[in-house]
Design an enzyme around this catalytic site. Structure first.
Site, mmCIF file in Angstrom:
data_model
loop_
_atom_site.group_PDB
_atom_site.id
_atom_site.type_symbol
_atom_site.label_atom_id
_atom_site.label_comp_id
_atom_site.label_asym_id
_atom_site.label_seq_id
_atom_site.Cartn_x
_atom_site.Cartn_y
_atom_site.Cartn_z
ATOM 1 N N ARG A 61 -3.852 -3.741 -12.936
ATOM 2 C CA ARG A 61 -4.448 -3.082 -14.106
ATOM 3 C C ARG A 61 -3.920 -3.669 -15.421
ATOM 4 O O ARG A 61 -4.635 -3.684 -16.421
ATOM 5 C CB ARG A 61 -4.174 -1.582 -14.063
ATOM 6 C CG ARG A 61 -5.090 -0.870 -13.092
ATOM 7 C CD ARG A 61 -4.815 0.610 -13.066
ATOM 8 N NE ARG A 61 -5.922 1.318 -12.419
ATOM 9 C CZ ARG A 61 -5.842 2.577 -12.014
ATOM 10 N NH1 ARG A 61 -4.734 3.266 -12.198
ATOM 11 N NH2 ARG A 61 -6.884 3.152 -11.447
ATOM 12 N N LYS B 285 -7.772 10.572 3.123
ATOM 13 C CA LYS B 285 -8.399 11.893 3.188
ATOM 14 C C LYS B 285 -9.911 11.873 3.079
ATOM 15 O O LYS B 285 -10.467 11.207 2.211
ATOM 16 C CB LYS B 285 -7.864 12.747 2.040
ATOM 17 C CG LYS B 285 -6.436 13.174 2.247
ATOM 18 C CD LYS B 285 -6.067 14.125 1.163
ATOM 19 C CE LYS B 285 -4.752 14.796 1.457
ATOM 20 N NZ LYS B 285 -4.346 15.627 0.334
ATOM 21 N N GLY C 115 -7.650 1.364 -6.486
ATOM 22 C CA GLY C 115 -6.606 1.951 -5.654
ATOM 23 C C GLY C 115 -6.005 1.023 -4.625
ATOM 24 O O GLY C 115 -5.769 -0.161 -4.864
ATOM 25 N N GLY D 231 -10.454 6.636 -8.613
ATOM 26 C CA GLY D 231 -11.169 7.908 -8.739
ATOM 27 C C GLY D 231 -12.388 7.794 -9.634
ATOM 28 O O GLY D 231 -13.454 8.331 -9.332
HETATM 29 P P1 AMP Z 1 -6.442 6.970 -0.262
HETATM 30 O O1 AMP Z 1 -5.580 7.149 -1.478
HETATM 31 O O2 AMP Z 1 -7.112 8.213 0.204
HETATM 32 O O3 AMP Z 1 -7.382 5.793 -0.395
HETATM 33 O O4 AMP Z 1 -5.424 6.621 0.921
HETATM 34 C C1 AMP Z 1 -4.676 5.447 0.970
HETATM 35 C C2 AMP Z 1 -3.608 5.626 2.015
HETATM 36 O O5 AMP Z 1 -4.191 5.938 3.248
HETATM 37 C C3 AMP Z 1 -2.752 4.401 2.242
HETATM 38 O O6 AMP Z 1 -1.467 4.626 1.745
HETATM 39 C C4 AMP Z 1 -2.735 4.264 3.776
HETATM 40 O O7 AMP Z 1 -1.454 4.051 4.306
HETATM 41 C C5 AMP Z 1 -3.258 5.608 4.236
HETATM 42 N N1 AMP Z 1 -3.893 5.541 5.568
HETATM 43 C C6 AMP Z 1 -4.821 4.681 5.993
HETATM 44 N N2 AMP Z 1 -5.114 4.900 7.281
HETATM 45 C C7 AMP Z 1 -4.339 5.915 7.699
HETATM 46 C C8 AMP Z 1 -4.164 6.589 8.956
HETATM 47 N N3 AMP Z 1 -4.871 6.242 10.034
HETATM 48 N N4 AMP Z 1 -3.278 7.595 9.000
HETATM 49 C C9 AMP Z 1 -2.573 7.948 7.911
HETATM 50 N N5 AMP Z 1 -2.689 7.349 6.713
HETATM 51 C C10 AMP Z 1 -3.567 6.345 6.604
#
Ligand code: AMP
Length: 384
Positions: A30, A189, A339, A362
């Site tokens: 960024r 999530k 992200g 986001g």
């Molecule tokens: P987000 O901010 O929702 O895009 O999530 C990113 C994070 O999701 C990263 O830090 C990854 O380590 C985590 N992640 C990806 N796959 C998995 C998984 N199967 N179980 C737990 N965490 C995960």
């Protein structure tokens, strides 16, 4: 604004909200983007001063100081960026007056709750020391905060070039994208991304889901997902989506890298039908990667947000690394939405191999959901 005119002392609201490791900048993407047009901007400005938020400090908390970001900016620019440890008042004015032609960075906007409360007096006070304002923080454009929506009430304001570029590129996805259009979603999530899925499904041809979020879908279909991440509250919605007509466009992984303990880093690959009760799915595996690849090579437009596994751990990075590889070599219009996916690309590939990498995680998701972002297109674009 005609080129060659003077902006005077320019204040630029950038998005310097970078991942930190203590007081060290972990990923400077960024910052690199925020200074991309600085050379041109300096030609028409007496001085340039950046300001931004960093994290969620909840009042003054020096753990969230932007000083390390000023140091990283200095390294990237190969000249000292002067850090000013406040946001308004004579201290700011004196610094700028005493150091003509320098680049400055002010302290974290969120040290003052007035920023998030969109306080008008605060907006007036911060802008008082400047002649013009540029809003260039796409990553924060979905926030109704003072620096996003109110600074322009007190001073001549423009939309920065980075923000204008972001909107132009993301519009290509919402405005008749070249088909087939495939979207890859991952990350932790499902709750963050369900609205996006609902919005995008009618217009996409394929939705490939990996990461932690796929387990809510797989559980909704009756699979044993062991101890993998999932969201109980979203099982019903996930089931409804899969049962709908558009559910046919959704591709879910069929094999995984699994572990009994994330900390151990030990990986075994298996089919979803072979999961035991204490297995944790941490990455997509070979068959899934092949299936995703076969969908992606037929695509003309691809949007990707979210890693396919816990790519920060060596043994769990294969899926994210492979998808990075595949997408970066596609003959398609490819966009990555902010992200962790950007961090992954910087580790596994090159940013230049994608058509557009958004600075806003986001914000890019909100934009694609069709939401009007409070900070987008509110000021005339700055032509440099
Ligand atoms: P987000 O901010 O929702 O895009 O999530 C990113 C994070 O999701 C990263 O830090 C990854 O380590 C985590 N992640 C990806 N796959 C998995 C998984 N199967 N179980 C737990 N965490 C995960």
């Amino acid at each position: 604004m005609s080129s060659g005119s003077q902006l005077g002392n320019t204040l630029i609201r950038a998005d310097l909200n970078v991942p930190m490791h203590g007081k060290v900048v972990k990923d400077n993407f960024r910052i690199i983007k925020a200074i991309e047009y600085l050379v041109d901007l300096r030609k028409i400005s007496k001085s340039v001063t950046f300001l931004s938020h960093l994290g969620r400090p909840d009042g003054i908390n020096l753990d969230y100081s932007l000083k390390p970001v000023a140091e990283e900016m200095s390294l990237l620019l190969n000249e000292e960026v002067l850090f000013i440890n406040s946001l308004h008042g004579p201290e700011v004015k004196n610094h700028i007056d005493e150091n003509p032609g320098k680049v400055f960075l002010l302290e974290n906007l969120r040290f003052h709750n007035e920023e998030t409360e969109n306080n008008f007096d605060f907006a007036k006070k911060v802008t008082e020391n400047f002649d013009s304002f540029i809003l260039d923080a796409f990553g924060a454009a979905h926030r109704n905060h003072a620096s996003i929506v109110s600074f322009g009430n007190f001073i001549e304001a423009y939309q920065g070039k980075l923000m204008t570029n972001e909107v132009k590129n993301l519009e290509l996805l919402t405005n008749s994208p070249k088909k087939p259009f495939s979207v890859i979603l991952g990350g932790a999530k499902i709750s963050d991304k369900l609205q996006l899925i609902n919005k995008l499904l009618p217009s996409v041809d394929n939705l490939l889901i990996g990461g932690g979020m796929c387990f809510t879908f797989l559980k909704a279909l009756g699979n044993n997902i062991g101890k993998s991440l999932y969201e109980e509250d979203y099982l019903q919605k996930a089931k409804e989506l899969l049962d709908s007509d558009n559910g046919k466009k959704i591709y879910l992984p069929s094999d995984f890298g699994v572990t009994k303990s994330i900390e151990s880093g030990i990986r075994v690959d298996k089919d979803i039908s072979e999961f035991s009760d204490d297995d944790i799915g941490v990455d997509i595996s070979e068959r899934t990667i092949k299936e995703f690849a076969s969908v992606l090579v037929t695509s003309n437009t691809v949007f990707w947000n979210g890693p396919m596994g816990i790519f920060e751990i060596d043994n769990f990075k294969k899926g994210t690394q492979s998808i990075t590889d595949i997408v970066s070599n596609l003959d398609a219009y490819t966009v990555v939405g902010g992200g962790d996916s950007v961090s992954a690309i910087r580790i596994f590939s090159e940013l230049s191999k994608f058509n557009h990498i958004s600075t806003g995680g986001g914000a890019s998701l909100k934009y694609l959901q069709g939401n009007e972002l409070p900070g987008v297109n509110i000021y005339k674009p700055l032509i440099l």
